[in-house]
Design an enzyme around this catalytic site. Structure first.
Site, PDB file in Angstrom:
ATOM      1  N   LYS A  22       0.066   0.447  23.597  1.00 43.26           N
ATOM      2  CA  LYS A  22       1.211   0.465  22.669  1.00 43.26           C
ATOM      3  C   LYS A  22       0.804  -0.093  21.309  1.00 43.26           C
ATOM      4  O   LYS A  22       1.073   0.502  20.276  1.00 43.26           O
ATOM      5  CB  LYS A  22       2.355  -0.373  23.257  1.00 43.26           C
ATOM      6  CG  LYS A  22       3.422  -0.761  22.249  1.00 43.26           C
ATOM      7  CD  LYS A  22       4.490  -1.655  22.847  1.00 43.26           C
ATOM      8  CE  LYS A  22       4.214  -3.129  22.841  1.00 43.26           C
ATOM      9  NZ  LYS A  22       4.589  -3.890  21.636  1.00 43.26           N
ATOM     10  N   ASN A  23       0.159  -1.271  21.319  1.00 45.64           N
ATOM     11  CA  ASN A  23      -0.105  -1.945  20.046  1.00 45.64           C
ATOM     12  C   ASN A  23      -1.219  -1.296  19.231  1.00 45.64           C
ATOM     13  O   ASN A  23      -1.398  -1.610  18.056  1.00 45.64           O
ATOM     14  CB  ASN A  23      -0.406  -3.433  20.283  1.00 45.64           C
ATOM     15  CG  ASN A  23       0.846  -4.186  20.689  1.00 45.64           C
ATOM     16  OD1 ASN A  23       1.954  -3.647  20.591  1.00 45.64           O
ATOM     17  ND2 ASN A  23       0.683  -5.413  21.157  1.00 45.64           N
ATOM     18  N   CYS A 120      12.521 -12.928  15.761  1.00 47.21           N
ATOM     19  CA  CYS A 120      12.803 -12.313  17.044  1.00 47.21           C
ATOM     20  C   CYS A 120      12.672 -13.370  18.115  1.00 47.21           C
ATOM     21  O   CYS A 120      12.434 -14.539  17.814  1.00 47.21           O
ATOM     22  CB  CYS A 120      11.894 -11.122  17.299  1.00 47.21           C
ATOM     23  SG  CYS A 120      10.221 -11.591  17.657  1.00 47.21           S
ATOM     24  N   PRO A 126       7.210 -14.109   9.957  1.00 49.10           N
ATOM     25  CA  PRO A 126       7.195 -13.748   8.548  1.00 49.10           C
ATOM     26  C   PRO A 126       6.216 -12.595   8.268  1.00 49.10           C
ATOM     27  O   PRO A 126       5.364 -12.291   9.106  1.00 49.10           O
ATOM     28  CB  PRO A 126       6.692 -15.026   7.868  1.00 49.10           C
ATOM     29  CG  PRO A 126       5.915 -15.750   8.915  1.00 49.10           C
ATOM     30  CD  PRO A 126       6.535 -15.388  10.230  1.00 49.10           C
ATOM     31  N   ASP A 128       4.763 -12.568   5.012  1.00 50.28           N
ATOM     32  CA  ASP A 128       4.226 -12.974   3.715  1.00 50.28           C
ATOM     33  C   ASP A 128       2.769 -12.533   3.518  1.00 50.28           C
ATOM     34  O   ASP A 128       2.370 -12.154   2.410  1.00 50.28           O
ATOM     35  CB  ASP A 128       4.350 -14.502   3.545  1.00 50.28           C
ATOM     36  CG  ASP A 128       3.700 -15.261   4.695  1.00 50.28           C
ATOM     37  OD1 ASP A 128       3.938 -14.881   5.860  1.00 50.28           O
ATOM     38  OD2 ASP A 128       2.937 -16.210   4.443  1.00 50.28           O
ATOM     39  N   VAL A 341      -0.582 -19.079  18.786  1.00 49.65           N
ATOM     40  CA  VAL A 341      -0.282 -17.923  17.926  1.00 49.65           C
ATOM     41  C   VAL A 341       1.219 -17.875  17.617  1.00 49.65           C
ATOM     42  O   VAL A 341       1.617 -17.769  16.457  1.00 49.65           O
ATOM     43  CB  VAL A 341      -0.760 -16.599  18.565  1.00 49.65           C
ATOM     44  CG1 VAL A 341      -0.447 -15.420  17.655  1.00 49.65           C
ATOM     45  CG2 VAL A 341      -2.261 -16.654  18.855  1.00 49.65           C
TER      46      VAL A 341
HETATM   47  C1  EPZ Z   1       0.916  -8.157  16.897  1.00 49.21           C
HETATM   48  O1  EPZ Z   1       2.060  -8.644  16.218  1.00 49.21           O
HETATM   49  C2  EPZ Z   1       1.399  -7.573  18.207  1.00 49.21           C
HETATM   50  N1  EPZ Z   1       2.344  -6.501  17.940  1.00 49.21           N
HETATM   51  C3  EPZ Z   1       2.044  -8.653  19.075  1.00 49.21           C
HETATM   52  O2  EPZ Z   1       2.368  -8.089  20.329  1.00 49.21           O
HETATM   53  C4  EPZ Z   1       1.030  -9.780  19.294  1.00 49.21           C
HETATM   54  O3  EPZ Z   1       1.644 -10.818  20.024  1.00 49.21           O
HETATM   55  C5  EPZ Z   1       0.525 -10.302  17.956  1.00 49.21           C
HETATM   56  O4  EPZ Z   1      -0.023  -9.206  17.163  1.00 49.21           O
HETATM   57  C6  EPZ Z   1      -0.563 -11.346  18.090  1.00 49.21           C
HETATM   58  O5  EPZ Z   1      -1.626 -10.841  18.827  1.00 49.21           O
HETATM   59  C7  EPZ Z   1       1.912  -5.266  17.674  1.00 49.21           C
HETATM   60  O6  EPZ Z   1       0.731  -4.997  17.578  1.00 49.21           O
HETATM   61  C8  EPZ Z   1       2.940  -4.216  17.529  1.00 49.21           C
HETATM   62  P1  EPZ Z   1       0.598 -11.354  13.756  1.00 49.21           P
HETATM   63  P2  EPZ Z   1       1.958  -9.068  14.686  1.00 49.21           P
HETATM   64  O7  EPZ Z   1       1.008 -10.914  12.408  1.00 49.21           O
HETATM   65  O8  EPZ Z   1       0.881  -8.321  14.025  1.00 49.21           O
HETATM   66  C9  EPZ Z   1       1.910 -15.439  11.696  1.00 49.21           C
HETATM   67  C10 EPZ Z   1       3.752  -7.609  22.193  1.00 49.21           C
HETATM   68  O9  EPZ Z   1       4.284  -8.328  23.072  1.00 49.21           O
HETATM   69  N2  EPZ Z   1       2.120 -14.617  10.509  1.00 49.21           N
HETATM   70  O10 EPZ Z   1      -0.848 -11.183  14.117  1.00 49.21           O
HETATM   71  O11 EPZ Z   1       3.319  -9.001  14.106  1.00 49.21           O
HETATM   72  C11 EPZ Z   1       2.869 -15.091  12.823  1.00 49.21           C
HETATM   73  O12 EPZ Z   1       4.114 -15.738  12.675  1.00 49.21           O
HETATM   74  C12 EPZ Z   1       3.761  -8.030  20.725  1.00 49.21           C
HETATM   75  O13 EPZ Z   1       3.236  -6.513  22.431  1.00 49.21           O
HETATM   76  C13 EPZ Z   1       2.375 -15.226   9.293  1.00 49.21           C
HETATM   77  O14 EPZ Z   1       2.428 -16.458   9.182  1.00 49.21           O
HETATM   78  O15 EPZ Z   1       1.505 -10.593  14.825  1.00 49.21           O
HETATM   79  C14 EPZ Z   1       2.077 -15.540  14.037  1.00 49.21           C
HETATM   80  O16 EPZ Z   1       2.207 -16.933  14.196  1.00 49.21           O
HETATM   81  C15 EPZ Z   1       4.599  -9.215  20.460  1.00 49.21           C
HETATM   82  N3  EPZ Z   1       2.578 -14.431   8.189  1.00 49.21           N
HETATM   83  C16 EPZ Z   1       0.637 -15.212  13.650  1.00 49.21           C
HETATM   84  O17 EPZ Z   1       0.643 -15.130  12.218  1.00 49.21           O
HETATM   85  C17 EPZ Z   1       2.497 -13.068   8.263  1.00 49.21           C
HETATM   86  O18 EPZ Z   1       2.661 -12.405   7.229  1.00 49.21           O
HETATM   87  C18 EPZ Z   1       0.102 -13.902  14.214  1.00 49.21           C
HETATM   88  O19 EPZ Z   1       1.041 -12.850  13.976  1.00 49.21           O
HETATM   89  C19 EPZ Z   1       2.225 -12.467   9.478  1.00 49.21           C
HETATM   90  C20 EPZ Z   1       2.030 -13.272  10.606  1.00 49.21           C
END
Ligand code: EPZ
Length: 440
Positions: A22-23, A120, A126, A128, A341
């Site tokens: 999916k991801n 969520c 975020p 950002d 994370v």
């Molecule tokens: C992806 O989400 C996945 N989703 C998530 O899977 C997965 O848990 C996550 O990566 C981490 O591996 C998809 O691929 C569709 P991130 P993503 O941006 O990209 C912080 C599942 O269950 N952050 O890597 O949205 C954030 O809050 C889902 O299949 C910022 O601070 O996650 C988190 O603490 C859920 N600023 C960390 O970084 C930003 O602009 C990692 O988030 C973006 C993120």
């Protein structure tokens, strides 16, 4: 709404084929916005999130044009209208990955209007870093009525040096957005502290087939030489490492034996090392490609406790934390799970406690005092992976567990009830209105 009724206590046994990820599939689909030529994907899983992304792309003038029942898993996307740029909140709010249309729209159409995804169930999320990356490429970004409105400069995006590290490491979808945008920018882009997840490598593989010039995907330093246009491509989605890991944990928690096919064992080193440390056997039994291997899981004599810390790839994946935590509830001793994370991602903890688990949470850390057995209970969690953890606990528990709101599971697992039943589990999907009648 559907629920699973699970009668626990059966050891899983049998064979399962891991489906497309999916991801990986979601950003691959969004990449179709980067060209007017057709993009053909294979092994696309049949999941709610994929259907939402298909709807979103259709609203953005890039419909699926191959409804071919003969070939499940195949999807052809083709842009027919480049004037549409608005990803509406009603779609982005159901599926956060909708945000990954932002980079492709901006790069190819010069502008984008994408609803801010909001928080969520797994905490604040975020974007950002996504926005900072796109601004570095020259985009002007404003917030209007809850939407991110992005505009490329006259002459298009320009290559730049971009740092994508944040307080919890890099960002996976942020890297996907900036990578897609950089493929059509003028000049060279260097992404530092890029996400190293295998899904980014898969995206880079598709983009390269489309004609992009990318080096270093899979490392924290990705170099992109912008090109004028991208063309058609055909690509097979990588297998789902989280689905594979979930079934491995399901086998382990029931003391079962499982053969997995099409298993991305190379992308599961952290899980494998953890399973081995608790006594579960993980053996690669065949397949030339370590991303599509045959793997055998054999049971532990006694589950030993473990220390698990989730981290960005190649660390232990946050998307397998709930499943591992459920398993450690039955280990012989005390375990510690720390979430680095998404520090709030513990919706399953209270529910597991209702099943007899002994858990003590302090901030991002949970101490698990192993118990000899869990007892079935009605449970519910509004997060995909937390729900998977509860299903696993139900498989191992005495008596009956009812997991409500399984539409969360349907977002990420293709008919999990059928797969588990094919491995010998007693799992039935019911309409939860029927459960209410039984309760009365
Ligand atoms: C992806 O989400 C996945 N989703 C998530 O899977 C997965 O848990 C996550 O990566 C981490 O591996 C998809 O691929 C569709 P991130 P993503 O941006 O990209 C912080 C599942 O269950 N952050 O890597 O949205 C954030 O809050 C889902 O299949 C910022 O601070 O996650 C988190 O603490 C859920 N600023 C960390 O970084 C930003 O602009 C990692 O988030 C973006 C993120």
């Amino acid at each position: 709404m559907d629920a699973f009724v699970i009668k626990g206590g059966r050891r899983l046994s049998g064979r399962i084929r891991v489906g497309g990820a999916k991801n990986a599939a979601l950003p691959l689909m969004a990449a179709a916005l980067l060209t007017d030529e057709p993009i053909v994907l294979h092994d696309v899983p049949d999941l709610t999130d994929i259907r939402s992304m298909t709807r979103l792309l259709a609203e953005l003038g890039c419909p699926r044009d191959d409804e071919d029942a003969e070939r499940p898993g195949r999807m052809r996307l083709r842009t027919i209208d480049r004037s549409l740029i608005h990803a509406r909140y009603s779609l982005v709010s159901t599926m956060r990955a909708g945000v990954c249309v932002l980079g492709p729209l901006l790069a190819r159409r010069g502008r984008a209007r994408v609803a801010m995804p909001g928080g969520c169930a797994i905490g604040q999320r975020p974007i950002d870093l996504h926005l900072r990356g796109l601004e570095a490429l020259g985009a002007r970004i404003e917030l209007e009525g809850g939407d991110v409105v992005a505009q490329a400069p006259h002459g298009g995006l320009r290559g730049a040096r971009i740092f994508l590290g944040g307080p919890f490491g890099s960002t996976v979808l942020g890297t996907a957005n900036v990578l897609c945008a950089a493929t059509l920018a003028t000049g060279t882009t260097l992404i530092e502290s890029a996400a190293c997840e295998p899904e980014i490598v898969d995206l880079a593989a598709l983009l390269s087939k489309m004609g992009a010039r990318i080096n270093g995907a899979g490392s924290p330093r990705i170099l992109v030489e912008g090109v004028d246009a991208l063309g058609p491509a055909e690509h097979r989605v990588m297998p789902d490492r989280i689905e594979a890991g979930t079934y491995m944990c399901a086998a382990a928690i029931t003391g079962g034996e499982l053969a997995l096919e099409n298993c991305p064992v190379d992308a599961l080193m952290a899980l494998n090392s953890c399973l081995e440390s608790v006594g579960v056997g993980v053996q690669t039994t065949g397949g030339d490609d370590p991303m599509r291997a045959r793997v055998r899981i054999t049971p532990a004599r006694t589950l030993r406790p473990a220390m698990v810390t989730t981290q960005p790839y190649p660390g232990f994946p946050t998307d397998l934390q709930a499943q591992m935590l459920a398993m450690l509830c039955l280990a012989d001793g005390n375990s510690v799970v720390t979430e680095k994370v998404f520090p709030e991602r513990f919706l399953h903890v209270a529910e597991l406690t209702r099943m007899g688990a002994r858990l003590y949470r302090q901030g991002p850390t949970v101490v698990i005092s192993g118990v000899p057995g869990l007892v079935g209970a009605p449970v519910m969690a509004s997060d995909l992976r937390a729900s998977a953890g509860l299903v696993l606990a139900g498989l191992a528990a005495r008596e009956t567990t009812i997991v409500r709101r399984v539409y969360h599971l349907d977002r990420g697992y293709q008919r999990m009830d059928r797969s588990l039943a094919s491995l010998g589990a007693d799992v039935v999907r019911v309409d939860d209105r029927d459960l209410d009648r039984i309760d009365e």
